[in-house]
Write a protein that holds these residues in place. Structure first.
Motif, mmCIF file in Angstrom:
data_model
loop_
_atom_site.group_PDB
_atom_site.id
_atom_site.type_symbol
_atom_site.label_atom_id
_atom_site.label_comp_id
_atom_site.label_asym_id
_atom_site.label_seq_id
_atom_site.Cartn_x
_atom_site.Cartn_y
_atom_site.Cartn_z
ATOM 1 N N LYS A 110 -13.671 -32.970 -10.025
ATOM 2 C CA LYS A 110 -12.924 -33.433 -8.851
ATOM 3 C C LYS A 110 -13.512 -32.853 -7.570
ATOM 4 O O LYS A 110 -13.357 -33.412 -6.501
ATOM 5 N N THR B 230 -7.570 -32.538 -18.474
ATOM 6 C CA THR B 230 -6.488 -31.627 -18.048
ATOM 7 C C THR B 230 -5.644 -32.302 -16.980
ATOM 8 O O THR B 230 -5.596 -31.845 -15.841
ATOM 9 N N HIS C 58 -6.600 -20.020 -1.306
ATOM 10 C CA HIS C 58 -6.883 -19.941 0.134
ATOM 11 C C HIS C 58 -5.802 -20.563 0.997
ATOM 12 O O HIS C 58 -5.783 -20.382 2.209
ATOM 13 N N VAL D 248 -2.972 -25.139 -2.286
ATOM 14 C CA VAL D 248 -3.866 -25.103 -3.452
ATOM 15 C C VAL D 248 -3.414 -24.053 -4.464
ATOM 16 O O VAL D 248 -4.140 -23.737 -5.392
ATOM 17 N N HIS E 129 -4.212 -22.233 -21.567
ATOM 18 C CA HIS E 129 -4.908 -22.467 -20.318
ATOM 19 C C HIS E 129 -4.019 -22.071 -19.144
ATOM 20 O O HIS E 129 -2.801 -22.258 -19.189
ATOM 21 N N SER F 6 -6.959 -22.047 -6.084
ATOM 22 C CA SER F 6 -8.336 -22.352 -5.724
ATOM 23 C C SER F 6 -8.783 -21.488 -4.548
ATOM 24 O O SER F 6 -8.003 -21.241 -3.630
ATOM 25 N N GLY F 7 -10.028 -21.052 -4.598
ATOM 26 C CA GLY F 7 -10.538 -20.257 -3.471
ATOM 27 C C GLY F 7 -10.155 -18.799 -3.580
ATOM 28 O O GLY F 7 -9.744 -18.170 -2.605
ATOM 29 N N LEU G 161 -12.885 -20.133 -8.429
ATOM 30 C CA LEU G 161 -13.852 -19.165 -7.900
ATOM 31 C C LEU G 161 -14.171 -19.506 -6.445
ATOM 32 O O LEU G 161 -14.674 -20.591 -6.156
ATOM 33 N N ARG H 287 -15.418 -25.746 -7.041
ATOM 34 C CA ARG H 287 -15.973 -25.397 -5.738
ATOM 35 C C ARG H 287 -17.243 -24.536 -5.820
ATOM 36 O O ARG H 287 -18.206 -24.785 -5.117
ATOM 37 N N ARG I 11 -10.197 -31.446 4.738
ATOM 38 C CA ARG I 11 -9.796 -30.049 4.477
ATOM 39 C C ARG I 11 -9.288 -29.306 5.721
ATOM 40 O O ARG I 11 -8.275 -28.606 5.637
ATOM 41 N N TYR J 158 -5.579 -28.163 5.034
ATOM 42 C CA TYR J 158 -5.427 -26.746 4.648
ATOM 43 C C TYR J 158 -5.775 -25.785 5.770
ATOM 44 O O TYR J 158 -5.947 -24.590 5.500
HETATM 45 N N1 LLP Z 1 -9.112 -26.358 -13.085
HETATM 46 C C1 LLP Z 1 -8.017 -27.010 -12.711
HETATM 47 C C2 LLP Z 1 -6.960 -27.276 -13.666
HETATM 48 C C3 LLP Z 1 -7.886 -27.433 -11.393
HETATM 49 O O1 LLP Z 1 -6.774 -28.064 -11.018
HETATM 50 C C4 LLP Z 1 -8.909 -27.172 -10.473
HETATM 51 C C5 LLP Z 1 -8.793 -27.598 -9.072
HETATM 52 C C6 LLP Z 1 -10.058 -26.495 -10.918
HETATM 53 C C7 LLP Z 1 -10.123 -26.099 -12.236
HETATM 54 C C8 LLP Z 1 -11.208 -26.194 -10.033
HETATM 55 O O2 LLP Z 1 -10.834 -25.348 -8.971
HETATM 56 P P1 LLP Z 1 -11.995 -24.760 -8.018
HETATM 57 O O3 LLP Z 1 -12.891 -23.876 -8.818
HETATM 58 O O4 LLP Z 1 -12.727 -25.875 -7.426
HETATM 59 O O5 LLP Z 1 -11.286 -23.972 -6.988
HETATM 60 N N2 LLP Z 1 -8.796 -29.629 -2.543
HETATM 61 C C9 LLP Z 1 -8.665 -28.203 -2.519
HETATM 62 C C10 LLP Z 1 -8.849 -27.576 -3.876
HETATM 63 C C11 LLP Z 1 -7.908 -28.169 -4.903
HETATM 64 C C12 LLP Z 1 -8.243 -27.748 -6.284
HETATM 65 C C13 LLP Z 1 -7.598 -28.613 -7.262
HETATM 66 N N3 LLP Z 1 -7.786 -28.160 -8.596
HETATM 67 C C14 LLP Z 1 -9.654 -27.634 -1.496
HETATM 68 O O6 LLP Z 1 -10.369 -28.419 -0.880
HETATM 69 O O7 LLP Z 1 -9.714 -26.430 -1.274
#
Ligand code: LLP
Length: 866
Positions: free
Chosen positions: A544, A585, A636, A640, A674, A679-680, A713, A751, A787, A791
């Motif tokens: 995503k 998921t 962050h 989120v 799980h 996030s962040g 992360l 991310r 963003r 946010y």
């Molecule tokens: N796993 C699950 C179940 C998640 O919902 C997400 C992100 C991730 C992993 C990956 O998270 P990451 O490593 O990218 O932080 N749009 C927001 C972030 C939303 C994250 C949604 N889920 C932004 O631009 O900061």
């Protein structure tokens, strides 16, 4: 020496330079003083150097002054002071002993003076003055020996103190004031003798010719008095920090240098806590309209803080947040009638009687609460109980101490109030005793219990910057952050790839904008870093964040699986990795999607009872993972964070038993647990805690094979944020895994792999000035990158066309969408922007293109890969 070649003319202007204790305590420091004085002299100015005592000496002299009848203590201190100056004399390589000996003999005589026994005030003043008399004597000899002919000036001959109304005897001798006005005759008389002078801070004489002391911080004040007397072109206070900052940099490294202040603001900041400049020194220079600068002796290339009359043309901003501790509040409840005539006169008269000056005042019909600032008052328990006893005659008294006063300073504070709502919310849980808005509209002060004040200033400073009540990017007012000047950026930051690829990016932009550009090498490098960690057994990329096929290809080649949340994501992912590397998921997905995911062979994660309660047949005989909510989110921004009752994700811990029973009933095997809490996240310990909690929960199941501790992360947006320490992450995960060797450890970052790999290029369409704001409009906005609007995310923005030009204008970088929130970055320092310039928005590789829309029927940015 070039001083002769450029000797100042008869009408040359004066510059007063002042140096504190540490600046006069070593020979190299004296060489710096010589350089600074000589530079001014070489530029055709007359120079007056004002010095403090060698560091530590004033404290020793004070100890002598307070030793009372303890003669041997006075003698021991005297010997230490003599030894220190002898050592300095030797270090400076001086040979002519007589001038130093004169003052050392004075010290010896005063130490055995009969007046010492009673702590006689005139005697104390003479003792305290010796520190500066000694240091200036050594300095005069050294500077002259080094070729800068310097004349010694007795400060007491020129600074005449005047008693203030109601001043105590103590104040007259040890906290004196000198009314000053420009004295052209004095300037001319001195000019006839020499070009460079050295004099003493901290002292003056009174009408009887006795020595008096200006009080702590008095050397700054001396420099200001001399600056006013000589109507200097400038007074420079040289110290060990570049100037005044928006908060105490020792507790707020992100505090910004205040490059320009007017006298009143500087006065407020100095009065309410900043230690770098003594508040008393501002009045003399303001009255004489002499500009004053604070500068760093170790970094003379920095301009420091300039204080003057002209108010810089800038939108109102909080300039600083400061804190004073040790504040005493006196609450006085009237026992007479409501709005009793003369109540204030009655109580204030008693403060006057005890020589106490009042700082803040809060009043109600039957109560007045005031504060006493310890830096302006001799507040001790004797004084307080005497005061309380007197006040008890006219009111009910309550002493509240110790308190801390937190002050926000900035011209036009009232107009800033709407922006302060979020900032003031930080006081939510604290007991606020008093709120006072100064009648000059320059400050807002909040008094709380001292114990509650810990950590408050850093939090408030961050909130002020975030809400832009403190417009940290305005170059008319603010300079760099303290951490930028004195500490390197937080460790681990790398030069971004796009700086080296500027020409390629400009060429791409020439074809069309707006455009996302991704650097595959960066994605490959991030994947390699993750794969190099020892603790995680399997990695899944959360696509995503960015689902561009070229990036997915690189990630799949690096051996990661793909984490998907919709049928379309699954379909794309299935073209790149085998089914055992697919995770599904979803959250609140319809029934058919689960069936389709099983049909693809993906691993399915559930996070609710409903699917097993109502669609048992879909899951019969399957292996699944269970996503739980560990109770609190991280990340962050609020939006989120995916933990806690307010979040729609994850099964509540109290439903686990029911879930287990449903699973047993439908012959569903729970083979993994799980959690993804947000996030962040930049703190490695977070994932250790998640692992520990999930591993403990796993004991309640019989077949758990995998623990998936999610993604999240973080990648720091600003240079002063710490980088996520991958080595620390690996170490703490390795350690916790040893306690549960039976489980596989999975992670699913999005991310981290792609954020820094992507930039958004946009073209300037027009600029606009409105009020104090400059806008630069570009050809895309929240339709490409939502963003910042969603946010308040901060993305670095540069003018790629003018990367080498000085960033001297403060811009609001906005898009063309019909929403006030269509702002890509506010208060950004950029070079003057012109139509057609290419603007680069950094760290746009994650959640940029994937969250874009066609709002206003404007197509979002195209994507390309290099
Ligand atoms: N796993 C699950 C179940 C998640 O919902 C997400 C992100 C991730 C992993 C990956 O998270 P990451 O490593 O990218 O932080 N749009 C927001 C972030 C939303 C994250 C949604 N889920 C932004 O631009 O900061």
């Amino acid at each position: 020496m070039n001083s002769l070649a450029t000797a100042p003319g008869a009408h040359a202007g004066w510059v007063v330079v002042k140096f504190g204790g540490t600046s006069v305590s070593t020979r190299p420091r004296w060489d710096t003083i010589r350089r600074i004085a000589n530079d001014w002299h070489a530029r055709g100015k007359r120079v007056l150097i004002v010095v403090s005592a060698l560091s530590g000496i004033t404290d020793k002299l004070k100890a002598i002054a307070e030793a009372g009848g303890d003669r041997s203590r006075r003698e021991a201190l005297r010997a230490e002071i003599v030894a220190r100056h002898e050592a300095m004399f030797a270090e400076l390589g001086l040979t002519e002993r007589a001038p130093l000996q004169y003052w050392l003999d004075r010290l010896t005589a005063l130490a055995v003076d009969a007046r010492a026994e009673t702590g006689d005030l005139p005697w104390q003043a003479e003792v305290l003055a010796l520190g500066e008399q000694l240091s200036s004597t050594l300095g005069q000899a050294y500077l002259t020996a080094q070729g800068l002919a310097t004349r010694w000036l007795d400060a007491r001959e020129h600074l005449l103190a005047q008693a203030m109304p109601n001043q105590t005897a103590w104040g007259c001798y040890l906290s004196a004031s000198v009314p000053t006005a420009p004295d052209p005759a004095l300037a001319a008389a001195l000019a006839a003798h020499a070009d460079v002078f050295i004099s003493q801070g901290f002292m003056a004489r009174n009408a009887d010719g006795e020595t008096v002391i200006l009080g702590r911080g008095g050397s700054d004040t001396s420099a200001a008095y001399f600056g006013a007397l000589l109507k200097a072109e400038k007074v420079e206070i040289w110290t060990d920090v570049a100037g005044m900052f928006s908060a105490n940099p020792r507790i707020v490294p992100a505090a910004r240098l205040l490059s320009r202040l007017d006298y009143e603001e500087a006065q407020e900041i100095a009065t309410t806590g900043a230690k770098v400049l003594h508040p008393r020194c501002l009045n003399p220079v303001r009255e004489a309209q002499v500009p004053l600068a604070v500068r760093d002796t170790n970094r003379p290339e920095l301009a420091g803080t300039e204080i003057g009359a002209t108010v810089a043309a800038a939108a109102p901003s909080v300039k600083a947040v400061s804190e004073r501790r040790g504040i005493t509040l006196i609450s006085m409840e009237s026992i007479g009638m409501w709005q009793q005539v003369g109540f204030l006169a009655d109580v204030f008269e008693r403060f006057k009687r005890h020589g106490l000056s009042i700082d803040l005042i809060g009043s109600a019909e039957t109560n007045v609460t005031v504060s006493l600032d310890p830096s302006e008052n001799l507040v001790n328990s004797d004084v307080l109980s005497a005061l309380a006893a007197d006040l008890a005659e006219v009111c009910r008294v309550k002493v509240i101490a110790p308190c801390a006063a937190i002050t926000l300073v900035g011209r036009g504070m009232r107009s800033l109030l709407p922006r302060l709502a979020g900032v003031l919310a930080e006081f939510d849980l604290l007991r606020v005793h008093l709120v006072s808005q100064s009648s000059n509209n320059l400050n807002l002060t909040i008094v709380v219990d001292e114990a509650a004040a810990d950590g408050l200033v850093p939090t408030l400073h961050a909130a002020l910057v975030k809400s832009e009540a403190l417009r940290a990017e305005d170059p008319a007012v603010f300079g760099p952050a303290w951490s930028e000047l004195y500490a390197s950026a937080a460790p681990g930051h790398e030069t971004p790839w796009w700086q080296q690829r500027r020409d390629d990016l400009l060429a791409l932009a020439a074809q069309s904008t707006p455009r996302y550009v991704y650097d595959l090498a960066t994605v490959r490098e991030r994947a390699r870093r993750l794969r190099a960690l020892a603790a995680p057994d399997r990695w899944f990329y959360a696509l995503k964040a960015n689902s561009r096929p070229e990036l997915l290809q690189v990630i799949a080649e690096a051996g990661l699986g793909l984490e998907c949340v919709s049928p379309a994501e699954l379909e794309l992912a299935a073209t790149l990795v085998p089914s055992e590397r697919l995770l599904f998921t979803p959250n609140f997905a319809p029934r058919a999607e689960y069936a389709a995911a099983f049909a693809r062979g993906a691993r399915v994660t559930l996070d609710n009872l409903h699917p097993l309660q109502h669609w048992g047949e879909t899951f019969r005989g399957r292996e699944i993972l269970l996503r739980v909510d560990l109770g609190a989110g991280r990340g962050h921004h609020d939006k989120v964070r995916t933990g806690g009752a307010g979040s729609k994700f994850g099964l509540s811990l109290d439903q686990i038993e029911e879930f287990r029973q449903l699973a047993r009933r439908h012959d569903v095997a729970v083979v993994g647990l799980h959690a993804h809490l947000g996030s962040g996240i930049l703190d490695a310990q977070h994932w250790r805690e998640v692992y520990a909690q999930l591993a403990a929960l796993a004991q309640r199941f019989t077949r758990i094979e995998a623990i998936n501790i999610g993604g999240g992360l973080g990648v720091p947006a600003r240079a002063d944020e710490a980088v996520l320490d991958l080595a620390a992450l690996d170490a703490c995960l390795t350690e916790i895994k040893q306690a549960y060797p039976q489980f596989e450890l999975w992670m699913e970052p999005g991310r981290y792999l792609v954020a820094e790999a992507g930039v958004l290029l946009a073209r300037v369409t027009q600029t606009k000035r409105k009020g104090d704001y400059c806008y630069v409009g570009v050809d895309t906005g929240m339709n490409s990158l939502i963003r910042p609007a969603l946010y308040e995310a901060w993305h670095e923005i540069v003018n790629l066309t003018r990367l080498d030009e000085p960033a001297d204008t403060l811009y609001q970088v906005v898009g063309p969408i019909c929403e006030s929130g269509d702002v890509l970055g506010s208060n950004r320092r950029l070079p003057g922007c012109r139509e057609g310039d290419v603007i680069l928005i950094a760290q746009a590789g994650a959640y940029g293109a994937t969250m874009a829309s066609r709002y206003n029927l404007r197509e979002p940015a195209a994507e390309s890969v290099i």
